[in-house]
Design a protein around this motif. Sequence first.
Motif, PDB file in Angstrom:
ATOM      1  N   TYR A 207      54.858  93.309  38.589  1.00  0.00           N
ATOM      2  CA  TYR A 207      54.897  92.664  37.280  1.00  0.00           C
ATOM      3  C   TYR A 207      56.173  91.840  37.161  1.00  0.00           C
ATOM      4  CZ  TYR A 207      58.112  96.366  35.760  1.00  0.00           C
ATOM      5  OH  TYR A 207      59.181  97.220  35.648  1.00  0.00           O
ATOM      6  N   TYR A 208      56.237  91.033  36.107  1.00  0.00           N
ATOM      7  CA  TYR A 208      57.349  90.106  35.924  1.00  0.00           C
ATOM      8  C   TYR A 208      57.962  90.260  34.540  1.00  0.00           C
ATOM      9  CZ  TYR A 208      55.105  87.563  39.786  1.00  0.00           C
ATOM     10  OH  TYR A 208      54.544  87.206  40.979  1.00  0.00           O
ATOM     11  N   TRP A 209      59.278  90.040  34.478  1.00  0.00           N
ATOM     12  CA  TRP A 209      59.944  89.744  33.207  1.00  0.00           C
ATOM     13  C   TRP A 209      60.330  88.276  33.238  1.00  0.00           C
ATOM     14  CZ3 TRP A 209      59.855  93.173  29.380  1.00  0.00           C
ATOM     15  CH2 TRP A 209      59.791  94.535  29.674  1.00  0.00           C
ATOM     16  N   LEU A 210      60.026  87.590  32.122  1.00  0.00           N
ATOM     17  CA  LEU A 210      60.415  86.189  31.996  1.00  0.00           C
ATOM     18  C   LEU A 210      61.873  86.107  31.543  1.00  0.00           C
ATOM     19  CD1 LEU A 210      59.968  83.135  31.677  1.00  0.00           C
ATOM     20  CD2 LEU A 210      58.862  83.588  29.489  1.00  0.00           C
ATOM     21  N   THR A 211      62.721  85.500  32.366  1.00  0.00           N
ATOM     22  CA  THR A 211      64.086  85.228  31.938  1.00  0.00           C
ATOM     23  C   THR A 211      64.380  83.770  32.267  1.00  0.00           C
ATOM     24  OG1 THR A 211      65.160  85.736  34.047  1.00  0.00           O
ATOM     25  CG2 THR A 211      64.773  87.592  32.565  1.00  0.00           C
ATOM     26  N   GLY A 212      65.519  83.278  31.868  1.00  0.00           N
ATOM     27  CA  GLY A 212      65.800  81.890  32.192  1.00  0.00           C
ATOM     28  C   GLY A 212      67.141  81.445  31.674  1.00  0.00           C
ATOM     29  N   GLU A 213      67.512  80.245  32.089  1.00  0.00           N
ATOM     30  CA  GLU A 213      68.769  79.663  31.623  1.00  0.00           C
ATOM     31  C   GLU A 213      68.498  78.343  30.950  1.00  0.00           C
ATOM     32  OE1 GLU A 213      71.816  79.315  34.591  1.00  0.00           O
ATOM     33  OE2 GLU A 213      71.824  81.499  34.856  1.00  0.00           O
ATOM     34  N   PHE A 214      69.129  78.132  29.811  1.00  0.00           N
ATOM     35  CA  PHE A 214      68.986  76.892  29.061  1.00  0.00           C
ATOM     36  C   PHE A 214      69.684  75.770  29.813  1.00  0.00           C
ATOM     37  CE2 PHE A 214      70.417  73.968  25.686  1.00  0.00           C
ATOM     38  CZ  PHE A 214      69.195  73.686  25.119  1.00  0.00           C
ATOM     39  N   GLU A 215      68.988  74.649  29.980  1.00  0.00           N
ATOM     40  CA  GLU A 215      69.539  73.537  30.738  1.00  0.00           C
ATOM     41  C   GLU A 215      69.561  72.293  29.845  1.00  0.00           C
ATOM     42  OE1 GLU A 215      68.889  72.038  35.306  1.00  0.00           O
ATOM     43  OE2 GLU A 215      67.109  72.330  34.060  1.00  0.00           O
ATOM     44  N   LEU A 216      70.756  71.873  29.435  1.00  0.00           N
ATOM     45  CA  LEU A 216      70.906  70.704  28.566  1.00  0.00           C
ATOM     46  C   LEU A 216      70.853  69.442  29.417  1.00  0.00           C
ATOM     47  CD1 LEU A 216      71.480  69.594  25.722  1.00  0.00           C
ATOM     48  CD2 LEU A 216      73.911  69.845  26.225  1.00  0.00           C
ATOM     49  N   LEU A 217      69.968  68.503  29.066  1.00  0.00           N
ATOM     50  CA  LEU A 217      69.772  67.295  29.867  1.00  0.00           C
ATOM     51  C   LEU A 217      70.221  66.050  29.102  1.00  0.00           C
ATOM     52  CD1 LEU A 217      66.127  68.210  30.954  1.00  0.00           C
ATOM     53  CD2 LEU A 217      68.188  68.493  32.334  1.00  0.00           C
ATOM     54  N   ASP A 218      71.084  66.218  28.123  1.00  0.00           N
ATOM     55  CA  ASP A 218      71.340  65.171  27.144  1.00  0.00           C
ATOM     56  C   ASP A 218      72.825  65.183  26.808  1.00  0.00           C
ATOM     57  OD1 ASP A 218      71.268  63.574  24.788  1.00  0.00           O
ATOM     58  OD2 ASP A 218      69.241  64.290  24.347  1.00  0.00           O
ATOM     59  N   LYS A 219      73.488  64.035  27.022  1.00  0.00           N
ATOM     60  CA  LYS A 219      74.925  63.979  26.735  1.00  0.00           C
ATOM     61  C   LYS A 219      75.221  63.322  25.385  1.00  0.00           C
ATOM     62  CE  LYS A 219      76.645  63.852  31.535  1.00  0.00           C
ATOM     63  NZ  LYS A 219      76.604  65.284  31.810  1.00  0.00           N
ATOM     64  N   GLY A 220      74.163  62.983  24.638  1.00  0.00           N
ATOM     65  CA  GLY A 220      74.319  62.295  23.356  1.00  0.00           C
ATOM     66  C   GLY A 220      75.194  63.077  22.383  1.00  0.00           C
ATOM     67  N   GLU A 221      75.950  62.353  21.549  1.00  0.00           N
ATOM     68  CA  GLU A 221      76.778  63.016  20.538  1.00  0.00           C
ATOM     69  C   GLU A 221      76.080  63.020  19.179  1.00  0.00           C
ATOM     70  OE1 GLU A 221      80.835  61.635  20.655  1.00  0.00           O
ATOM     71  OE2 GLU A 221      81.058  62.330  22.733  1.00  0.00           O
ATOM     72  N   ASP A 222      74.810  62.598  19.174  1.00  0.00           N
ATOM     73  CA  ASP A 222      74.017  62.619  17.943  1.00  0.00           C
ATOM     74  C   ASP A 222      72.973  63.730  17.992  1.00  0.00           C
ATOM     75  OD1 ASP A 222      72.597  61.456  19.994  1.00  0.00           O
ATOM     76  OD2 ASP A 222      71.664  59.914  18.746  1.00  0.00           O
ATOM     77  N   THR A 223      73.136  64.683  18.913  1.00  0.00           N
ATOM     78  CA  THR A 223      72.127  65.734  19.083  1.00  0.00           C
ATOM     79  C   THR A 223      72.538  67.040  18.397  1.00  0.00           C
ATOM     80  OG1 THR A 223      73.069  66.759  21.057  1.00  0.00           O
ATOM     81  CG2 THR A 223      71.659  64.835  21.397  1.00  0.00           C
ATOM     82  N   ASP A 224      71.546  67.900  18.216  1.00  0.00           N
ATOM     83  CA  ASP A 224      71.822  69.222  17.647  1.00  0.00           C
ATOM     84  C   ASP A 224      72.732  70.043  18.568  1.00  0.00           C
ATOM     85  OD1 ASP A 224      69.723  69.481  19.503  1.00  0.00           O
ATOM     86  OD2 ASP A 224      68.379  70.530  18.131  1.00  0.00           O
ATOM     87  N   GLU A 225      72.539  69.921  19.866  1.00  0.00           N
ATOM     88  CA  GLU A 225      73.380  70.704  20.782  1.00  0.00           C
ATOM     89  C   GLU A 225      74.843  70.288  20.696  1.00  0.00           C
ATOM     90  OE1 GLU A 225      72.592  73.404  22.458  1.00  0.00           O
ATOM     91  OE2 GLU A 225      70.529  73.260  21.721  1.00  0.00           O
TER      92      GLU A 225
END
Lengths: 258, 258
Positions: A207-225
């Motif tokens: 069986y599997y557990w779903l895990t992961g890492e957030f990957e930001l692909l956006d360098k904009g300064e107008d974003t939520d991140e």
Amino acid sequence: MKKPLILVTNDDGITAPGLRALISAMKEIGEVIVVAPDSPQSGMGHAITIDDTLYSKRVIIDKTEDAPTEFSCSGTPADCVKLALQEILHKRPDICVSGINHGSNSSINVIYSGTMSAAIEAGIEGIPAIGFSLCDYSWEAEFSHSLKSVKKIVSQALLHGIPNGTVLNVNIPKTTTEPEGIKVCRQARANWKEKFDKRTSPTGKDYYWLTGEFELLDKGEDTDEWALANGFVSVVPTQFDLTAHHIIQQVNNWSLNE
Amino acid sequence: MKKPLILVTNDDGITAPGLRALISAMKEIGEVIVVAPDSPQSGMGHAITIDDTLYSKRVIIDKTEDAPTEFSCSGTPADCVKLALQEILHKRPDICVSGINHGSNSSINVIYSGTMSAAIEAGIEGIPAIGFSLCDYSWEAEFSHSLKSVKKIVSQALLHGIPNGTVLNVNIPKTTTEPEGIKVCRQARANWKEKFDKRTSPTGKDYYWLTGEFELLDKGEDTDEWALANGFVSVVPTQFDLTAHHIIQQVNNWSLNE
């Protein structure tokens, strides 16, 4: 002035500290009614209950004098909003607020978000709606620094109205003091780099557990991140017309009818 | 020319006739691998499995000579795509197709759609993706008139590519002959007028069934609903940047930081 009627819901379940914090803030603004899932529904996206029964019951959790009327529901966040609007409330709420979620719903997370699905469901029904999330997954998260921004955004939404076809996705940084301020943003481009943790059960099944890492692909300064990384509350106007209008002409040039 | 690798999934489950029809069409175009839910997942929206285990196993359903490799998965459609890309496929597919759904995913239904959530999940991962739905909820639906359009759209998508950040939402009218043609459209404005069917269980508990009527709020002739009502296959380019970019300036005029 008549007090606004505020429908409060979430996806972490009716006993979640984030919901209780949101209720306490909304009681200062209007008349509050709560219809929220009886158990956690995180990651439910915009799921609805089609081929199963839905239960709902009146519950008393808040024992204070100005306690709101509260109902728990066995369904998803979107179910809660549908049930509230059709069966529980006897008039249209002035606004629907969802959250405060324990964990971020910024950027691509909006797609998986039960918190935002409740807000979007209300928006589809033509009710001004806002989803609130704090960038802290802990059940013991500290919501006190969020409440001033939450109240400000709800008050402004009640004053100005939220444009039709739009709901607000609000994320609040994890801070030990008040946030730097509130920024209106666009959704940052990002995805999750999944990693499945593969294990074997005592009876020999993989069986599997779903895990992961957030990957930001956006360098904009107008974003939520960007806003969140710099200590600001992010507000993204979010729509449920998913049409990529700018792509229609391009696909029209394909040979689809030859 | 090398045959394209085609990942096939759906939300009605791995034994659904609509999936089997899609597989048969895709076998004419490329090498097919199937990763689909082991049970129906309709209305799951973009749900993912976070706090639970996921099972997956190799299954043999198609007994023909050119049978594809198939895996069933205990999770949602979005889980299936994540698992396929990370654990099952050993190279990136050239395209991901989801469906053919038993029932419409046009207009606002895209929000609730498990079929489209699989396509969107693949799109987020940068893989060209298309969701297909037939406007017939019956398990005995007739898919034969759909397959020419399905093959045409997939072939054109492989030829031209699908622009980044976009997936295609394809709906096929229920017809007794070939559809009139294929139209590129925008998502019609619509919602569901819910009606809850309230009943009492044998033990005296109130419960609800969610039912409703589709309410079209859009008279445009450039919409998916118009195309379907007039016998055309509808193709809506669909995006997962949900930002209402045109609303940002308006919300910026609110007094959020005073």
